[in-house]
Design an enzyme around this catalytic site. Sequence first.
Site, mmCIF file in Angstrom:
data_model
loop_
_atom_site.group_PDB
_atom_site.id
_atom_site.type_symbol
_atom_site.label_atom_id
_atom_site.label_comp_id
_atom_site.label_asym_id
_atom_site.label_seq_id
_atom_site.Cartn_x
_atom_site.Cartn_y
_atom_site.Cartn_z
ATOM 1 N N GLY A 72 40.921 69.854 28.836
ATOM 2 C CA GLY A 72 40.966 71.083 28.046
ATOM 3 C C GLY A 72 40.327 70.927 26.675
ATOM 4 N N ASN A 152 50.581 77.768 24.219
ATOM 5 C CA ASN A 152 51.245 76.589 24.763
ATOM 6 C C ASN A 152 52.631 76.344 24.180
ATOM 7 O OD1 ASN A 152 49.141 76.150 22.693
ATOM 8 N ND2 ASN A 152 50.079 74.144 22.507
ATOM 9 N N GLN A 180 46.946 76.718 29.589
ATOM 10 C CA GLN A 180 48.332 76.967 30.006
ATOM 11 C C GLN A 180 48.422 78.027 31.105
ATOM 12 O OE1 GLN A 180 51.300 75.539 29.153
ATOM 13 N NE2 GLN A 180 50.236 74.042 27.889
ATOM 14 N N SER A 200 42.450 72.664 32.422
ATOM 15 C CA SER A 200 42.712 71.230 32.505
ATOM 16 C C SER A 200 43.626 70.945 33.686
ATOM 17 C CB SER A 200 43.373 70.787 31.198
ATOM 18 O OG SER A 200 43.627 69.401 31.246
ATOM 19 N N HIS A 202 45.678 68.416 34.412
ATOM 20 C CA HIS A 202 47.012 67.808 34.278
ATOM 21 C C HIS A 202 48.090 68.802 33.874
ATOM 22 C CE1 HIS A 202 47.700 67.186 29.830
ATOM 23 N NE2 HIS A 202 46.402 67.360 29.797
ATOM 24 N N THR A 238 28.547 59.976 34.856
ATOM 25 C CA THR A 238 28.866 59.809 36.272
ATOM 26 C C THR A 238 30.077 60.664 36.626
ATOM 27 O OG1 THR A 238 28.008 57.574 36.199
ATOM 28 C CG2 THR A 238 29.503 58.092 38.018
ATOM 29 N N CYS A 326 55.838 66.864 14.914
ATOM 30 C CA CYS A 326 56.329 65.538 14.541
ATOM 31 C C CYS A 326 55.768 64.439 15.429
ATOM 32 C CB CYS A 326 57.843 65.487 14.618
ATOM 33 S SG CYS A 326 58.605 66.550 13.410
HETATM 34 C C1 LIG Z 1 47.067 70.876 26.805
HETATM 35 C C2 LIG Z 1 46.247 71.923 26.165
HETATM 36 C C3 LIG Z 1 44.936 71.667 25.748
HETATM 37 C C4 LIG Z 1 44.316 70.282 25.840
HETATM 38 O O1 LIG Z 1 44.037 69.923 27.159
HETATM 39 P P1 LIG Z 1 43.746 68.377 27.486
HETATM 40 O O2 LIG Z 1 43.306 68.382 28.906
HETATM 41 O O3 LIG Z 1 45.044 67.671 27.273
HETATM 42 O O4 LIG Z 1 42.674 67.927 26.565
HETATM 43 C C5 LIG Z 1 44.198 72.680 25.209
HETATM 44 N N1 LIG Z 1 44.722 73.923 25.087
HETATM 45 C C6 LIG Z 1 45.973 74.223 25.474
HETATM 46 C C7 LIG Z 1 46.465 75.613 25.338
HETATM 47 C C8 LIG Z 1 46.780 73.233 26.017
HETATM 48 O O5 LIG Z 1 48.027 73.534 26.384
#
Ligand SMILES: *Cc1c(COP(=O)(O)O)cnc(C)c1O
Length: 393
Positions: A72, A152, A180, A200, A202, A238, A326
């Site tokens: 992301g 998020n 999100q 993203s 994950h 790659t 934090c």
């Molecule tokens: C987690 C997140 C990102 C970053 O994504 P990554 O794959 O961890 O770099 C960007 N934008 C939002 C809204 C996210 O929740």
Amino acid sequence: MKKLIYLDNAATTQVSKEVVDEMLPYFTEEYGNASSVYEFGSKNKGAIEKAREVIGKALGSKANEIYFTAGGSESDNWAIKATADAYKEKGNHIITSKIEHHAVLHTCEYLEEQGFEVTYLDVDENGIIKLEELKKAIRPTTILISIMFANNEIGTIEPMKEIGELANQNNILFHTDAVQAFGQVPINVDEYHIDMLSASAHKLNGPKGIGFLYIRTGVKIRSYVHGGAQERKRRAGTENVPGIVGMSKAVEIAVSTIEERAKKETELRDYLINRVLKEVPYTRLNGHRTKRLPNNVNFSFQFVEGESLLIMLDMEGICGSSGSACTSGSLDPSHVLLAIGLPHEIAHGSLRLSLSEQTSKEDIDFVIETIKKIVEKLRNMSPLYEDYIKNNN
Ligand SMILES: *Cc1c(COP(=O)(O)O)cnc(C)c1O
């Protein structure tokens, strides 16, 4: 061993078994470089192109409008910096909001140092951008509007359709950080006039370190990572074949289960919200009551320090996240909570819980009882709370 109750799915998710199974052969057997001439490597191109099809279909876009990235943050950086570069002859003005992810905000701040002008739109008390303010912010030199699909921290879903229409009518590119939202709410890039979209893997039960940027055909976008000819010469490197294949599987599963998951998670979310608001005094819900992600809950508990709350939840096996930054070593309260108008001391007492498909009613019942106990304990240690009670009795 205490049972782990993982309620930080907005930070990252568990990779599902089906996804891992799909990925494994590409580490061990099918490890060839997809850009090679011999069949052993080049056949992996097929797996990559199939993934592009799956993801394109999920967004209502063409496969060749999907560009793989490392996640992301990279997608956000690419969309914004490359647009600024490619359109700088047309203008130097960008519009975004005060509640974006830092991958967008810090990129915009970087561009300001390079001579671009950025308008950071305010949001209302629920975290929704003000469309009138957006209209007024548009200038002849505006080249990009970048507004997140859903936030998020507080889960608020932005009025994508209206923003997209405004951008379209004014001939301005529209980028959205959908990291999100993608996989949680249905998205069609044409319906919302989206020109670029970041996602993203994950965050949707896929692996870390892989994501994509959707770029509408016709958008002038500069190569971002220079080197080889991968990703239509726009993003060298790659190909991460296991990651791409895993993300594709995760997207496939997310899309095919989107309705049932949303229904189940929304019910649990609302149960959690209703009980906590009723049973824990001096508590507020952050974010819009209904225009919010099915899995997001964000509370502020007055007279409570968010970090202490998190640590005590952790001792009970509950993983959540505080509204403050934090974790990154700063004690400033979250920019999102400040943008919705929370005073510092209330923003500091915030807790985000983000559910998954695996979250059960029993988990939530345990979480509610635990929150009640901990909040009471922390308040009984708080001089501010003591003063408050004294003065109000
Ligand atoms: C987690 C997140 C990102 C970053 O994504 P990554 O794959 O961890 O770099 C960007 N934008 C939002 C809204 C996210 O929740």
